[in-house]
Design an enzyme around this catalytic site. Structure first.
Site, PDB file in Angstrom:
ATOM      1  N   ASP A 247       0.859  -1.180   0.000  1.00 16.32           N
ATOM      2  CA  ASP A 247       0.000   0.000   0.000  1.00 16.32           C
ATOM      3  C   ASP A 247       0.899   1.234   0.000  1.00 16.32           C
ATOM      4  OD1 ASP A 247      -1.965   1.952   0.476  1.00 16.32           O
ATOM      5  OD2 ASP A 247      -3.149   0.578   1.708  1.00 16.32           O
TER       6      ASP A 247
ATOM      7  N   ASP B  18      -3.512   7.453  -2.972  1.00 15.48           N
ATOM      8  CA  ASP B  18      -3.432   6.300  -2.074  1.00 15.48           C
ATOM      9  C   ASP B  18      -3.797   5.077  -2.914  1.00 15.48           C
ATOM     10  OD1 ASP B  18      -3.621   4.539   0.057  1.00 15.48           O
ATOM     11  OD2 ASP B  18      -5.285   5.569   1.047  1.00 15.48           O
TER      12      ASP B  18
ATOM     13  N   HIS C  47      -7.521  10.263   6.018  1.00 13.46           N
ATOM     14  CA  HIS C  47      -8.918   9.883   6.269  1.00 13.46           C
ATOM     15  C   HIS C  47      -9.684  11.156   6.590  1.00 13.46           C
ATOM     16  CE1 HIS C  47      -8.625   5.441   6.226  1.00 13.46           C
ATOM     17  NE2 HIS C  47      -7.344   5.748   6.351  1.00 13.46           N
TER      18      HIS C  47
ATOM     19  N   GLU D 269     -11.112   0.914  -1.662  1.00  8.57           N
ATOM     20  CA  GLU D 269     -10.188  -0.176  -1.353  1.00  8.57           C
ATOM     21  C   GLU D 269     -10.871  -1.429  -0.822  1.00  8.57           C
ATOM     22  OE1 GLU D 269      -7.433   0.678   1.892  1.00  8.57           O
ATOM     23  OE2 GLU D 269      -8.296   2.658   2.108  1.00  8.57           O
TER      24      GLU D 269
ATOM     25  N   GLU E  10      -6.500  -1.014  -4.304  1.00  7.72           N
ATOM     26  CA  GLU E  10      -6.965   0.336  -3.986  1.00  7.72           C
ATOM     27  C   GLU E  10      -6.554   1.306  -5.080  1.00  7.72           C
ATOM     28  OE1 GLU E  10      -5.102   2.052  -0.493  1.00  7.72           O
ATOM     29  OE2 GLU E  10      -6.750   3.475  -0.230  1.00  7.72           O
TER      30      GLU E  10
HETATM   31 MN    MN Z   1      -3.884   2.704   1.085  1.00  4.86          MN
HETATM   32 MN    MN Z   2      -6.639   4.104   1.812  1.00  8.86          MN
END
Ligand code: MN
Ligand code: MN
Length: 306
Positions: free
Chosen positions: A85, A96, A164, A190, A286
């Site tokens: 990730d 992301d 977030h 994701e 993702e």
């Molecule tokens: Mn991520």
């Molecule tokens: Mn994420």
């Protein structure tokens, strides 16, 4: 959305996409996790971006938030299901993105379930669509291939220097989620597919932290340490590997203990490794999408080079 902001998202996304492609080539049995994340994080910088969080390499039943400690010797296992990730930011605008590399044929269906769920979700995404409907598409796809989604991990809105940013894209039909995808907002989508319970729990292991914004400190040395961290990463997630100067000053053990203490005191947010049941396997894909007034753009793909 301001055109220069769109351009920054696209640049971050393009870099993230290249790093992801490199990750696919670098994930091999026996490779040290530490070498893998260093290679990928250095590549982010080489391409002109900054890491938005430490590269996560979560293996098998681990779903998220694992990054190696500064002195960790562990390696990629044979037959592993390896999630990489990657977060890249350009002036705080974050891409992301994540992939799963299965080192054994036996996990191919699981990986395909997560990949297909993301593909279907992305084809469904447009301005005004309900987040819960995106979740329903993900859940239906993963279930139809005989796996479960991870219910307590979700996609999310992104904001400047914030990973977030408050809105959630669930990985299932969540009747309590009333939000709709808004123009001018970037979202990470994701899906996670699992052979386990579909619920992840926090492990004791923590190697990722972030500074909590606007805290009042009582102790000068703690305040200085937090200041040194904030100067480098603001409130984005970080790991001990990123502060060789603090490791040199305090020693690794003491720096690590201090981070633990500061998170107990609520000055830092800790991100423990999140895992499904031992013996299970988790796959994740993702991408980051930008919702514009009339369409959505996947930023973490090289197809829209800015
Ligand atoms: Mn991520
Ligand atoms: Mn994420």
């Amino acid at each position: 959305m301001d055109e220069s902001v769109v351009r920054k998202y696209l640049t971050a996304g393009d870099i993230a996409e290249r790093v992801k492609r490199r990750a696919e080539r670098e994930v091999k049995p026996g490779v040290r996790l530490l070498d893998l994340v260093s290679t990928l994080e250095n590549y982010v910088v080489e391409l002109g971006g900054r890491p938005a969080f430490p590269v996560n390499v979560s293996v098998d039943h681990e779903a998220a938030h694992r990054t190696p400690y500064a002195d960790e010797e562990s390696t990629i296992p044979e037959d592993g299901v390896v999630k990489v990730d990657v977060g890249v930011h350009v002036d705080g605008f974050i891409a992301d993105t994540a992939i799963t590399v299965a080192l054994s044929e036996k996990h191919r269906d699981l990986v395909e379930a997560a990949r297909e769920a993301l593909e279907k979700a992305l084809s469904f995404v447009r301005p005004g669509v309900r987040a819960s409907e995106v979740g329903a598409v993900i859940e239906r796809t993963v279930r139809s291939r005989g796996f479960k989604v991870v219910r307590n991990l979700s996609g999310h809105s992104l904001a400047e220097y914030t990973i977030h940013a408050g809105e959630t894209i669930p990985n299932y039909r969540d009747p309590l989620n009333f939000s709709r995808l808004k123009p001018g907002v970037a979202y990470a989508i994701e899906p996670f597919a699992t052979t386990g319970s579909g619920v992840v729990h926090s492990e004791k292991r923590v190697s990722i932290y972030a500074v909590k914004p606007s805290t009042v400190y009582r102790n000068t040395s703690e305040e200085q340490l937090i200041e040194a961290i904030t100067k480098k990463v603001r409130t984005l997630p970080f790991t001990e590997r990123w502060f060789p100067e603090l490791v040199a000053l305090l020693g690794l053990e003491r720096f690590r203990e201090t981070l633990k203490t500061l998170s107990k005191k609520n000055y830092l947010i800790s991100y423990p490794v999140l895992s499904d049941t031992p013996g299970s396997y988790v796959a994740q894909f993702e991408e980051t999408v930008l919702i514009l007034s009339d369409k959505s753009v996947i930023v973490t793909t090289s197809k829209n080079t800015p």
